[in-house]
Design a protein around this motif. Structure first.
Motif, PDB file in Angstrom:
ATOM      1  N   VAL A   6      -1.835  25.897  -9.483  1.00 13.06           N
ATOM      2  CA  VAL A   6      -1.690  24.649 -10.239  1.00 13.06           C
ATOM      3  C   VAL A   6      -0.361  23.977  -9.909  1.00 13.06           C
ATOM      4  O   VAL A   6      -0.304  22.764  -9.662  1.00 13.06           O
ATOM      5  N   SER A   7       0.719  24.753  -9.895  1.00 12.61           N
ATOM      6  CA  SER A   7       2.031  24.165  -9.612  1.00 12.61           C
ATOM      7  C   SER A   7       2.115  23.639  -8.185  1.00 12.61           C
ATOM      8  O   SER A   7       2.737  22.600  -7.935  1.00 12.61           O
ATOM      9  N   CYS A   8       1.492  24.339  -7.249  1.00 18.07           N
ATOM     10  CA  CYS A   8       1.499  23.864  -5.863  1.00 18.07           C
ATOM     11  C   CYS A   8       0.659  22.599  -5.704  1.00 18.07           C
ATOM     12  O   CYS A   8       1.017  21.694  -4.937  1.00 18.07           O
ATOM     13  N   TYR A   9      -0.443  22.539  -6.437  1.00 17.04           N
ATOM     14  CA  TYR A   9      -1.287  21.332  -6.402  1.00 17.04           C
ATOM     15  C   TYR A   9      -0.522  20.123  -6.921  1.00 17.04           C
ATOM     16  O   TYR A   9      -0.414  19.085  -6.247  1.00 17.04           O
ATOM     17  N   SER A  10       0.021  20.230  -8.133  1.00 17.01           N
ATOM     18  CA  SER A  10       0.654  19.064  -8.749  1.00 17.01           C
ATOM     19  C   SER A  10       1.995  18.738  -8.085  1.00 17.01           C
ATOM     20  O   SER A  10       2.306  17.565  -7.829  1.00 17.01           O
ATOM     21  N   GLY A  11       2.792  19.757  -7.800  1.00 17.15           N
ATOM     22  CA  GLY A  11       4.057  19.503  -7.129  1.00 17.15           C
ATOM     23  C   GLY A  11       3.869  18.981  -5.717  1.00 17.15           C
ATOM     24  O   GLY A  11       4.588  18.079  -5.268  1.00 17.15           O
ATOM     25  N   GLY A  12       2.883  19.529  -4.998  1.00 13.34           N
ATOM     26  CA  GLY A  12       2.617  19.070  -3.642  1.00 13.34           C
ATOM     27  C   GLY A  12       2.196  17.621  -3.585  1.00 13.34           C
ATOM     28  O   GLY A  12       2.608  16.865  -2.685  1.00 13.34           O
ATOM     29  N   LEU A  13       1.376  17.193  -4.551  1.00 11.16           N
ATOM     30  CA  LEU A  13       0.947  15.792  -4.564  1.00 11.16           C
ATOM     31  C   LEU A  13       2.122  14.856  -4.815  1.00 11.16           C
ATOM     32  O   LEU A  13       2.186  13.751  -4.256  1.00 11.16           O
ATOM     33  N   GLN A  14       3.066  15.281  -5.638  1.00  8.14           N
ATOM     34  CA  GLN A  14       4.225  14.423  -5.864  1.00  8.14           C
ATOM     35  C   GLN A  14       5.125  14.364  -4.631  1.00  8.14           C
ATOM     36  O   GLN A  14       5.714  13.315  -4.341  1.00  8.14           O
ATOM     37  N   ILE A  15       5.228  15.452  -3.910  1.00 10.57           N
ATOM     38  CA  ILE A  15       5.961  15.414  -2.637  1.00 10.57           C
ATOM     39  C   ILE A  15       5.290  14.441  -1.670  1.00 10.57           C
ATOM     40  O   ILE A  15       5.958  13.674  -0.965  1.00 10.57           O
ATOM     41  N   ILE A  16       3.958  14.455  -1.623  1.00 16.58           N
ATOM     42  CA  ILE A  16       3.229  13.503  -0.778  1.00 16.58           C
ATOM     43  C   ILE A  16       3.532  12.084  -1.224  1.00 16.58           C
ATOM     44  O   ILE A  16       3.753  11.182  -0.396  1.00 16.58           O
ATOM     45  N   GLY A  17       3.554  11.835  -2.561  1.00 14.95           N
ATOM     46  CA  GLY A  17       3.858  10.501  -3.061  1.00 14.95           C
ATOM     47  C   GLY A  17       5.226  10.021  -2.623  1.00 14.95           C
ATOM     48  O   GLY A  17       5.389   8.865  -2.204  1.00 14.95           O
ATOM     49  N   ALA A  18       6.232  10.894  -2.700  1.00 12.82           N
ATOM     50  CA  ALA A  18       7.573  10.520  -2.259  1.00 12.82           C
ATOM     51  C   ALA A  18       7.611  10.244  -0.765  1.00 12.82           C
ATOM     52  O   ALA A  18       8.289   9.317  -0.303  1.00 12.82           O
ATOM     53  N   THR A  19       6.854  11.034   0.002  1.00 11.86           N
ATOM     54  CA  THR A  19       6.828  10.845   1.457  1.00 11.86           C
ATOM     55  C   THR A  19       6.193   9.518   1.834  1.00 11.86           C
ATOM     56  O   THR A  19       6.694   8.800   2.714  1.00 11.86           O
ATOM     57  N   VAL A  20       5.104   9.157   1.152  1.00 15.89           N
ATOM     58  CA  VAL A  20       4.434   7.884   1.432  1.00 15.89           C
ATOM     59  C   VAL A  20       5.353   6.702   1.152  1.00 15.89           C
ATOM     60  O   VAL A  20       5.311   5.675   1.844  1.00 15.89           O
ATOM     61  N   LEU A  21       6.213   6.817   0.140  1.00 18.48           N
ATOM     62  CA  LEU A  21       7.120   5.727  -0.213  1.00 18.48           C
ATOM     63  C   LEU A  21       8.137   5.434   0.886  1.00 18.48           C
ATOM     64  O   LEU A  21       8.671   4.319   0.960  1.00 18.48           O
ATOM     65  N   LEU A  22       8.413   6.399   1.740  1.00 14.39           N
ATOM     66  CA  LEU A  22       9.426   6.199   2.778  1.00 14.39           C
ATOM     67  C   LEU A  22       9.083   5.037   3.705  1.00 14.39           C
ATOM     68  O   LEU A  22       9.974   4.372   4.238  1.00 14.39           O
ATOM     69  N   TYR A  23       7.786   4.785   3.901  1.00 15.68           N
ATOM     70  CA  TYR A  23       7.421   3.650   4.758  1.00 15.68           C
ATOM     71  C   TYR A  23       7.965   2.351   4.174  1.00 15.68           C
ATOM     72  O   TYR A  23       8.577   1.534   4.887  1.00 15.68           O
ATOM     73  N   TRP A  64       0.822  -1.211   0.000  1.00 12.26           N
ATOM     74  CA  TRP A  64       0.000   0.000   0.000  1.00 12.26           C
ATOM     75  C   TRP A  64       0.856   1.261   0.000  1.00 12.26           C
ATOM     76  O   TRP A  64       0.469   2.286  -0.567  1.00 12.26           O
ATOM     77  N   SER A  65       2.021   1.190   0.614  1.00 11.37           N
ATOM     78  CA  SER A  65       2.931   2.325   0.573  1.00 11.37           C
ATOM     79  C   SER A  65       3.366   2.617  -0.856  1.00 11.37           C
ATOM     80  O   SER A  65       3.332   3.764  -1.317  1.00 11.37           O
ATOM     81  N   LEU A  66       3.759   1.576  -1.592  1.00 10.80           N
ATOM     82  CA  LEU A  66       4.154   1.755  -2.982  1.00 10.80           C
ATOM     83  C   LEU A  66       2.965   2.179  -3.845  1.00 10.80           C
ATOM     84  O   LEU A  66       3.080   3.082  -4.683  1.00 10.80           O
ATOM     85  N   GLY A  67       1.819   1.527  -3.633  1.00  6.95           N
ATOM     86  CA  GLY A  67       0.645   1.852  -4.435  1.00  6.95           C
ATOM     87  C   GLY A  67       0.182   3.288  -4.249  1.00  6.95           C
ATOM     88  O   GLY A  67      -0.118   3.990  -5.225  1.00  6.95           O
ATOM     89  N   MET A  68       0.147   3.755  -3.009  1.00  6.63           N
ATOM     90  CA  MET A  68      -0.287   5.130  -2.765  1.00  6.63           C
ATOM     91  C   MET A  68       0.763   6.133  -3.246  1.00  6.63           C
ATOM     92  O   MET A  68       0.435   7.265  -3.620  1.00  6.63           O
ATOM     93  N   CYS A  69       2.026   5.719  -3.249  1.00  7.54           N
ATOM     94  CA  CYS A  69       3.065   6.560  -3.847  1.00  7.54           C
ATOM     95  C   CYS A  69       2.742   6.820  -5.312  1.00  7.54           C
ATOM     96  O   CYS A  69       2.765   7.968  -5.776  1.00  7.54           O
TER      97      CYS A  69
END
Length: 473
Positions: free
Chosen positions: A443-460, A285-290
């Motif tokens: 727009v840039s904060c929306y899309s860039g922020g979501l990718q930062i969240i994706g990278a953070t979720v992968l840390l698990y 789920w960590s990888l999938g949500m990433c």
């Protein structure tokens, strides 16, 4: 509780005589996968050759990638020049950005189906990708059990047949069936297999070779866009599809003979359609949500960059405004290939986290602040180099986390996490742009922020499997 592993990924290499062998260290989970039953404590298997015959296999996979998935770049490439015509109206901007047919859509609209609405053509352009994403897990699991070659043959035949059927199609619904359903099924038969095959032949260069195969789709898209446009101009629709039928048939026939599996039939695992060990595994789920969050933030620059350039610099021509997008695509093809070198050096999971984080930061810290043409071009090259690397790395990451024994089925399963972002990521970016009165920073904060969240979720997943911060993993 430890996370389940279907195949142990830590290896100890031993070289004895003329034979190379390696042992999988036995670190069993408290909740093992159904595939782990009766696996001995130490299992000796042949070390992938990391070369030789494997390079011919990679070349065959690149041909498959270019001819099938790469064609989707012709069908679904962004019509940036049309987007630029709508400089201030987001509804017009968004409709033309999402009508992503490229040269084929343009010809259909002008010569074949002039009464068809852009939204209808946009739906047709996205159908094959949707079917591929939804269905890939099925042929992936079947191929893991019965071998890759029969399914690659079926995919190649079905793809060639679809191109031939386009010669005889006369109604729009014919193309919905052929380009949407038939080509979507063909891609589902091909894509999860060609991205899984490098793991059978390469260990040291696994990331690089997987990246080469995925980059083949970009190569195929670029070549097909130029070639098909010229064919349409010179010969018309039917003859162009007839010529492409011959080209694809010959290439895919030759590629099929290049491809080979290293697995013996006795090593193929039985089919488990729903492996509960995945769904109870937090690492999965960590990888999938990433991937879920990353793909949501992935498409906004690709869809909106030409219009962004036109609004910041209203005096530039449409051709000049689309040049950053062209450079982004060239940079993406290079990045998807070279990221494999990074993965082979620092580990695929570490590489995946790095490129997703850089992709998000590029949007937040660069796209947000650029306003001149040089800055826009720099952002396009920078973002393009890292934005699509997660597509190249996902098979290598899956092999690192769960082994390569059922990688085709797992690749199809992880594709499902991409579907929401592929469908709604850019539309949501467009809605944010409209709702904020044309604010590109939102727009840039929306899309860039979501990718930062994706990278953070992968840390698990990273630290659950390898707690050491500087370890290669």
């Amino acid at each position: 509780m430890d996370t389940p592993r279907s195949e142990i990924t830590h290896v100890e290499v031993e070289v004895g005589g003329d034979e190379k062998t390696f042992k999988y260290a036995d670190v069993r989970s408290a909740a093992p996968s159904v595939y782990e039953k009766a696996v001995p404590a130490f299992e000796e298997v042949d070390l992938p050759p990391d070369g030789g015959r494997g390079w011919l296999v990679i070349f065959g996979c690149v041909i498959y990638s270019a001819a099938t998935v790469g064609w989707g770049y012709v069908i679904r490439s962004v019509r940036a020049e049309k987007a630029c015509e709508q400089r201030t109206s987001l509804p017009g901007l968004f409709a033309s950005s999402v009508a992503v047919w490229g040269v084929t859509e343009e010809y259909f609209k002008e010569k074949v189906f002039p009464d068809a609405s852009p939204s209808l053509l946009s739906t047709l352009g996205s159908m094959s990708g949707m079917f591929m994403t939804l269905l890939s897990v099925i042929p992936g699991k079947l191929a893991d059990r019965y071998g890759y070659k029969p399914f690659l043959a079926a995919g190649g035949f079905l793809w060639t047949l679809s191109m031939l059927l386009c010669v005889f199609a006369t109604q729009l619904w014919h193309f919905f069936i052929i380009m949407g359903v038939v080509q979507g099924v063909a891609n589902a038969l091909v894509y999860p297999l060609i991205v899984a095959l490098p793991a059978q032949w390469f260990l040291r260069y696994r990331g690089l070779t997987t990246g080469i195969v995925v980059a083949g789709s970009s190569l195929g898209g670029g070549v097909s866009t130029l070639l098909f446009r010229q064919l349409l101009t010179a010969f018309g629709l039917k003859k162009s599809f007839a010529i492409y039928t011959v080209i694809d048939g010959v290439l895919l026939f030759a590629a099929w003979f290049m491809i080979s599996e290293r697995r013996r039939p006795t090593e193929r695992k039985k089919i488990v359609w729903i492996d509960r060990s995945f769904f109870t595994d937090p690492v999965f789920w960590s990888l999938g949500m990433c991937f879920f969050f990353t793909v949501f933030g992935y498409l906004s620059p690709i869809f909106f960059l030409p219009t962004f350039a036109k609004q910041k610099l209203p005096n530039i021509s449409d051709t000049v405004s689309t040049l950053p997008l062209t450079m982004l695509n060239f940079s993406a093809a290079m990045g998807r290939t070279l990221v494999g070198l990074l993965a082979d050096r620092v580990g695929p999971v570490n590489a995946l986290w790095t490129v997703i984080m850089l992709s998000g930061l590029a949007q937040l810290l660069v796209w947000t602040f650029v306003s001149n043409y040089a800055g826009i071009m720099a952002f396009a090259i920078m973002y393009g180099f890292v934005c699509g690397c997660f597509l190249s790395l996902s098979p290598a990451v899956a092999a690192q986390l769960w082994g390569s024994g059922r990688l085709a089925g797992l690749s199809g399963l992880t594709l499902l996490f991409n579907l929401p972002g592929n469908s709604a990521g850019a539309p949501l970016g467009g809605a944010i742009f409209s709702g904020t009165g044309g604010n590109w920073t939102a727009v840039s904060c929306y899309s860039g922020g979501l990718q930062i969240i994706g990278a953070t979720v992968l840390l698990y997943a990273r630290f659950k499997r390898e707690p050491k911060v500087f370890a290669r993993y």
